[in-house]
Design a protein around this motif. Structure first.
Motif, short mmCIF file in Angstrom:
data_model
loop_
_atom_site.label_atom_id
_atom_site.label_comp_id
_atom_site.label_asym_id
_atom_site.label_seq_id
_atom_site.Cartn_x
_atom_site.Cartn_y
_atom_site.Cartn_z
N ASP A 86 0.84 -1.20 0.00
CA ASP A 86 0.00 0.00 0.00
C ASP A 86 0.88 1.25 0.00
O ASP A 86 0.57 2.23 -0.69
N ALA A 87 1.95 1.21 0.78
CA ALA A 87 2.87 2.36 0.81
C ALA A 87 3.53 2.55 -0.55
O ALA A 87 3.74 3.69 -0.98
N PHE A 88 3.85 1.46 -1.23
CA PHE A 88 4.44 1.55 -2.56
C PHE A 88 3.45 2.21 -3.53
O PHE A 88 3.83 3.10 -4.28
N SER A 89 2.19 1.77 -3.49
CA SER A 89 1.17 2.35 -4.36
C SER A 89 0.96 3.83 -4.06
O SER A 89 0.86 4.66 -4.96
N LEU A 90 0.91 4.16 -2.76
CA LEU A 90 0.77 5.56 -2.37
C LEU A 90 1.97 6.35 -2.88
O LEU A 90 1.81 7.46 -3.41
N GLY A 91 3.15 5.77 -2.73
CA GLY A 91 4.37 6.45 -3.17
C GLY A 91 4.36 6.77 -4.65
O GLY A 91 4.79 7.85 -5.05
N ILE A 92 3.87 5.86 -5.46
CA ILE A 92 3.79 6.13 -6.91
C ILE A 92 2.89 7.34 -7.15
O ILE A 92 3.25 8.26 -7.88
N GLN A 145 14.26 15.84 -0.35
CA GLN A 145 14.00 16.05 1.07
C GLN A 145 12.58 15.62 1.44
O GLN A 145 12.36 14.98 2.46
N GLN A 146 11.61 15.94 0.59
CA GLN A 146 10.22 15.54 0.83
C GLN A 146 10.09 14.02 0.74
O GLN A 146 9.35 13.40 1.51
N LEU A 147 10.79 13.42 -0.20
CA LEU A 147 10.75 11.97 -0.36
C LEU A 147 11.25 11.27 0.90
O LEU A 147 10.61 10.33 1.39
N PHE A 148 12.37 11.73 1.45
CA PHE A 148 12.90 11.12 2.67
C PHE A 148 11.98 11.36 3.86
O PHE A 148 11.77 10.47 4.68
N ALA A 149 11.42 12.57 3.96
CA ALA A 149 10.51 12.88 5.07
C ALA A 149 9.26 12.00 5.00
O ALA A 149 8.80 11.45 6.01
N MET A 150 8.72 11.84 3.81
CA MET A 150 7.52 11.03 3.64
C MET A 150 7.82 9.55 3.90
O MET A 150 7.03 8.87 4.56
N SER A 151 8.93 9.06 3.41
CA SER A 151 9.32 7.67 3.65
C SER A 151 9.49 7.41 5.14
O SER A 151 9.05 6.39 5.66
N GLY A 152 10.12 8.35 5.83
CA GLY A 152 10.30 8.22 7.27
C GLY A 152 8.98 8.24 8.02
O GLY A 152 8.76 7.45 8.95
N THR A 153 8.07 9.10 7.58
CA THR A 153 6.75 9.18 8.22
C THR A 153 5.98 7.89 8.00
O THR A 153 5.34 7.37 8.92
N ILE A 154 6.04 7.35 6.80
CA ILE A 154 5.38 6.07 6.52
C ILE A 154 5.98 4.97 7.39
O ILE A 154 5.26 4.16 7.97
N GLY A 155 7.30 4.93 7.48
CA GLY A 155 7.97 3.91 8.29
C GLY A 155 7.56 4.00 9.76
O GLY A 155 7.28 2.98 10.40
#
Length: 187
Positions: A24-30, A40-50
């Motif tokens: 689901d996180a992968f689909s959201l990420g796409i 920077q936004q990509l890392f922040a969002m990945s961290g928040t998802i994690g």
């Protein structure tokens, strides 16, 4: 450190669960990556998802097995509804050329939190199931969080590539993906 056969089985099971919850996180990420995120936004969002992929199963484990069926159904509806809302908002803002500060924007703290929460709700139900079993909670939570963040980040990278390829229609396509993912969860 050497694992026994049951420990290997538990590790492989946790990895499969973490991978499935990370989809689901992968689909959201796409969908989010198509909006043209900076690194920077990509890392922040990945961290928040994690982090949300750790907190939600932890909450599920804590709440226990008596509420599994009731909260599991609600989690599905809330998560699907949030994704539909975010996807619809992205689609609408791309068609109306709204400002970047719309509700569906992942550049804001609340946008990141809502997006991460929506794809982490299925982890809540998984936490209920893991709480019933005698499992290694730190290992399970660590793997679920790691895979959620990693797969969300990989999805955003792929979405960023697809978004630049799709041009001006990237945000609309990303919104449509989130909307369809939300409907899939609700069905």
């Amino acid at each position: 450190m050497e694992f026994s056969l049951p420990q290997w089985g538990q590790l492989i099971t946790f990895i499969m669960i973490a991978f499935a919850l990370g989809m689901d996180a992968f689909s959201l990420g796409i969908g989010l990556g198509m909006r043209g995120m900076v690194t920077q936004q990509l890392f922040a969002m990945s961290g928040t998802i994690g982090i949300m992929h750790i907190l939600m199963p932890l909450a599920g484990m804590t709440l226990g097995r008596h509420m599994n069926e009731w909260v599991g159904d609600i989690a599905v509806w809330v998560g699907g509804g949030l994704l539909c809302f975010l996807g619809g908002n992205m689609l609408w803002s791309s068609l109306k050329e709204a400002s970047a500060s719309s509700i569906g924007s992942v550049t804001t703290f609340w946008g990141m939190l809502v997006s991460s929460f929506s794809v982490s709700l299925d982890s809540l139900s998984a936490g209920f199931s893991l709480g019933i079993l005698s499992t290694d909670a730190p290992l399970a939570l660590g793997l679920i969080g790691f895979f959620g963040g990693l797969m969300g980040g990989l999805g955003m990278l792929l979405g960023k590539f697809l978004g630049s390829w799709a041009g001006n229609y990237g945000e609309a396509l990303g919104g449509l993906i989130l909307l369809l993912l939300g409907f899939k969860i609700l069905m």
